[in-house]
Design an enzyme around this catalytic site. Sequence first.
Site, PDB file in Angstrom:
ATOM      1  CB  SER A  13       9.903   8.221   8.854  1.00 43.68           C
ATOM      2  OG  SER A  13      11.219   8.015   9.307  1.00 43.68           O
TER       3      SER A  13
ATOM      4  CB  THR B 185      22.213   6.242  12.897  1.00 44.66           C
ATOM      5  OG1 THR B 185      22.214   4.906  13.374  1.00 44.66           O
ATOM      6  CG2 THR B 185      21.347   7.092  13.797  1.00 44.66           C
TER       7      THR B 185
ATOM      8  CD  GLU C 191      14.192  -3.698  25.470  1.00 44.51           C
ATOM      9  OE1 GLU C 191      13.801  -4.735  24.888  1.00 44.51           O
ATOM     10  OE2 GLU C 191      13.420  -2.855  25.942  1.00 44.51           O
TER      11      GLU C 191
ATOM     12  CE  LYS D   4      15.460   5.690  10.139  1.00 40.55           C
ATOM     13  NZ  LYS D   4      14.983   5.071   8.895  1.00 40.55           N
TER      14      LYS D   4
ATOM     15  CG  HIS E 100      23.127  -2.822  21.463  1.00 44.39           C
ATOM     16  ND1 HIS E 100      23.537  -1.733  22.184  1.00 44.39           N
ATOM     17  CD2 HIS E 100      22.862  -2.389  20.229  1.00 44.39           C
ATOM     18  CE1 HIS E 100      23.550  -0.679  21.393  1.00 44.39           C
ATOM     19  NE2 HIS E 100      23.152  -1.040  20.202  1.00 44.39           N
TER      20      HIS E 100
ATOM     21  NE  ARG F 273      24.712   4.051  34.997  1.00 44.62           N
ATOM     22  CZ  ARG F 273      24.313   3.092  34.147  1.00 44.62           C
ATOM     23  NH1 ARG F 273      25.198   2.484  33.372  1.00 44.62           N
ATOM     24  NH2 ARG F 273      23.051   2.757  34.035  1.00 44.62           N
TER      25      ARG F 273
ATOM     26  CE1 TYR G 160      20.326   1.279  17.510  1.00 43.54           C
ATOM     27  CE2 TYR G 160      21.254  -0.754  18.325  1.00 43.54           C
ATOM     28  CZ  TYR G 160      21.410   0.548  17.926  1.00 43.54           C
ATOM     29  OH  TYR G 160      22.647   1.118  17.947  1.00 43.54           O
TER      30      TYR G 160
ATOM     31  CG  HIS H 260      14.032   5.879  36.676  1.00 44.69           C
ATOM     32  ND1 HIS H 260      12.988   6.716  36.339  1.00 44.69           N
ATOM     33  CD2 HIS H 260      15.023   6.158  35.789  1.00 44.69           C
ATOM     34  CE1 HIS H 260      13.338   7.461  35.304  1.00 44.69           C
ATOM     35  NE2 HIS H 260      14.562   7.141  34.934  1.00 44.69           N
TER      36      HIS H 260
ATOM     37  CG  HIS I 270      28.611  -1.220  22.455  1.00 43.51           C
ATOM     38  ND1 HIS I 270      28.071  -1.015  21.211  1.00 43.51           N
ATOM     39  CD2 HIS I 270      27.568  -1.116  23.311  1.00 43.51           C
ATOM     40  CE1 HIS I 270      26.768  -0.805  21.323  1.00 43.51           C
ATOM     41  NE2 HIS I 270      26.444  -0.857  22.588  1.00 43.51           N
ATOM     42  CG  HIS I 271      26.040  -2.355  26.475  1.00 43.00           C
ATOM     43  ND1 HIS I 271      25.277  -1.257  26.792  1.00 43.00           N
ATOM     44  CD2 HIS I 271      25.623  -2.732  25.242  1.00 43.00           C
ATOM     45  CE1 HIS I 271      24.434  -1.006  25.803  1.00 43.00           C
ATOM     46  NE2 HIS I 271      24.625  -1.882  24.847  1.00 43.00           N
TER      47      HIS I 271
ATOM     48  CG  ASP J 159      -9.063  -5.724  15.433  1.00 37.12           C
ATOM     49  OD1 ASP J 159      -7.996  -5.906  16.038  1.00 37.12           O
ATOM     50  OD2 ASP J 159     -10.082  -5.253  15.970  1.00 37.12           O
TER      51      ASP J 159
ATOM     52  CD1 TRP K 186      19.142  -0.652  33.726  1.00 39.00           C
ATOM     53  CD2 TRP K 186      17.983  -2.136  32.540  1.00 39.00           C
ATOM     54  NE1 TRP K 186      19.605  -0.603  32.442  1.00 39.00           N
ATOM     55  CE2 TRP K 186      18.908  -1.501  31.682  1.00 39.00           C
ATOM     56  CE3 TRP K 186      17.141  -3.112  32.005  1.00 39.00           C
ATOM     57  CZ2 TRP K 186      19.014  -1.812  30.325  1.00 39.00           C
ATOM     58  CZ3 TRP K 186      17.263  -3.417  30.652  1.00 39.00           C
ATOM     59  CH2 TRP K 186      18.180  -2.773  29.824  1.00 39.00           C
TER      60      TRP K 186
ATOM     61  CB  SER L  88       3.307  -9.216  27.706  1.00 35.91           C
ATOM     62  OG  SER L  88       2.858  -8.056  27.074  1.00 35.91           O
ATOM     63  CB  SER L  89       7.581  -8.354  24.740  1.00 35.00           C
ATOM     64  OG  SER L  89       7.561  -7.289  25.622  1.00 35.00           O
TER      65      SER L  89
END
Lengths: 292, 547
Positions: free
Chosen positions: B277, B337, B264, B340, B262, B459, B266, B80, B311-312, B109, B151, B178-179
């Site tokens: 925005s 943040t 990722e 924003k 991390h 979890r 963002y 998932h 922090h993870h 283009d 994951w 690809s990315s």
Amino acid sequence: MGQSESHDPNLYYVPHGSRWPIVASLALFTTMLGAALSLNHSAGGGVLLVLGVLALVGMLFGWFGDVIRESIHGFYNRQVDISFRMGMIWFIFSEVMFFAAFFGALFYARMFSVPWLGGDGDGVLTHEYLWQGYSAAWPTNGPLKVGGAFETIGAWGLPFLNTLLLLSSGVTVTIAHHALRAGARGRLLVYLGATVLLGAAFLYFQATEYYYAYHELGLTLGSGIYGSTFFMLTGFHGLHVTLGTVMLIVIWARCAKGHFSRDQHFGFEAVAWYWHFVDVVWLGLFLFVYIL
Amino acid sequence: MAHDASAHRDEHGHDHKPHGFVNRWLYATNHKDIGTMYLVMALVMFFVGGLMAMVIRGELMYPGLQLVEPEFFNQMTTMHALVMIFGAVMPAFVGLANWMVPMMIGAPDMALPRMNNWSFWIMPFAFTVLLLPLALKVFFGIGAGGPAGGWTLYPPLSLQGGDSVAFTIFAVHMMGISSIMGAINIIATILNMRAPGMDLLKMPVFVWAWLITAFLLIAVMPVLAGAVTMLLTDKFFGTTFFSASGGGDPVMFQHIFWFFGHPEVYIMILPAFGVVSEIIPTFARKPLFGYKAMVYAIASIAFLSFIVWAHHMFTVGIPLGGELFFMYATMLIAVPTGIKVFNWVFTMWRGSMTFETPMLFALGFVIMFTIGGFSGLMLAIVPADFQYHDTYFVVAHFHYVLVTGAVFSIMAATYYWLPKWSGRMYNETLGKWHFWLSTVFVNLLFFPQHFLGLAGMPRRIPDYNVAFADWNLVSSIGGFGFGLSQLIFAYIVWDCVRNQSLAKAADRVWEGARGLEWTLPSPAPYHSFATPPVIEDRMLAHADVAH
């Protein structure tokens, strides 16, 4: 086909459709599927892997062939040239970050995980209860001496020779670039050819070094964290030198055919940038893997 | 192929669309066609990943084991996440970038159109590789199924998986390729293809957000590639990067992984900031408040994202100095943040607001993303995290930022630009239904998970103490409701693209909209700008506020 008609060719260039991206995707898919299957010892994996790699190589010939033909026909304006340059620069940056992951692993092992296994800092209890009797040192293959006893390769033999070879190749490719800009094709071909030979010599000596490590020193990919970092770092670098040498050979042939002009030779510059990048990575390797 | 450039000149219609399925879609070079393919793939994967979420919520509806085996449950949580992150959210944003960035900066283009096509076409194959072991198990009973170690692929657990390990690793490699190519293309497009007069500090915030996101992608996807390569060699080639017996360290994987992971996070939220925005000024009929501050805030968040990864890992055993550094660095992110969020609110202040579906989703984003931001702050506090770590509180937190954050912004963007893409107005009534049902159910789904987590429910476990039964039932009902509500979305999009009887959209679809994309006809012409447009500041959303 060709650039879209309504556009003033001096303003925008939009290439026509191409079969190569989908061919490339299929080839990559076949390669990856074949690799996964063969690692799992499943039937057909090896065949798929070989087919996929062959398709990738064929795709590169086809795709670059199209681009070269279009370039020679003058379809690419200054804006396209800049896009290509940006593409190459950011690609090299992504390569830098790929190597950063492996350098990071090396630094982490040497500065943290190995000393902790030896009881340093917060690793006191780990050392006491799990790895008693292990004293941290570098090089190491860990508390269980994974892969057995080994010796390391001295920095000032073949690695130093290879450093000299790669640094010289950086000089020769620059001389070749100056020759190209001066329109001196003979000098260009000689120095570019010298660069190819220096790259090939580097690879030869590295292969010799690997052979020596495996057969005389007992140092293998499986020699604990030292063997892991040593072979993964120098191995990926060697892979990049191989790729760079192939690119240089292609560029040499294109120079011989007169594809490049004094002002328009991005293909040459892209490969030269790549070569310098490989050079710089080697200096990092020489310092952190061999000397320190 | 280049030689017949003139042979085809007269064959095309006025929009120069290539003829036939193969030419148009397989050989595509057009940014709109490729954008459409990305968006369709994202929608398909959204439902594939959603189906897995339904299995998870079905199993967790009641305590005890009823629907699936624990091993399969673990495969569902793992897949998932991989499907939603790499298959739904990221491709959706890349699809939006493909469609909108050239139109927003006055380009014909993308800068490298063929590479663009390769970036896309790798993705369906990458997901074939990823899903193959799971599909073989589910549909044919062959093998042991997909990866089940989460994951994040933490060793040693992930390396104890069966045949799926190699497939997962190679699929991740393909997604990375690809990315990276997609991101290189976006940077080259933004830096090189802007029309004259489109200064960097006049660009739409969406374009700015994507410029910075693309940088993050190029910086961290190779690091992920390195991390999974080490997993591969540890499993198959005898290296010991992540094994203490050989001097390595499983925690080292977590460091390398989260150095990717991390930023990722963002990568999945900065484009959302960009979308919101754009939308809020349109429906508040006011220029964006603090344009420059918004741009600098995105850049600051991107910078900070590189120095907060541990922090993870607060509970894994890292030195106290590290815990303190990563705690404070993480909390610093609240500053840009907060800027924003306040600027979005100030943009609305005294605006003449209307609440069409894109605006509803954007407002839902601001409120619910902020909830997710606050729970993130709670998680950033080291001693508190020792309580929250690996509980449903974390699950609630990241679903608030990713579902009501990223996914809601993708919905908002779709409603906002769909009339520009299709040339027709979507069904506004159904759109409002979609928003309200989604919002009610998504809160029913995820808000109770805060309580479950604070009470200690872990979890990634298919069973739980009966004390957690009530809130799990509520959460599952919310989950099924949210899942079903998305069928409305799929119908609305289908209807808007196919239904000829819908009202034709004006060029400037929304009354308050500004920016180059609204100067083009609806639907937008096949090649966005044939010649560089003459840009006047009044056309732009931010020209007057930027200087």
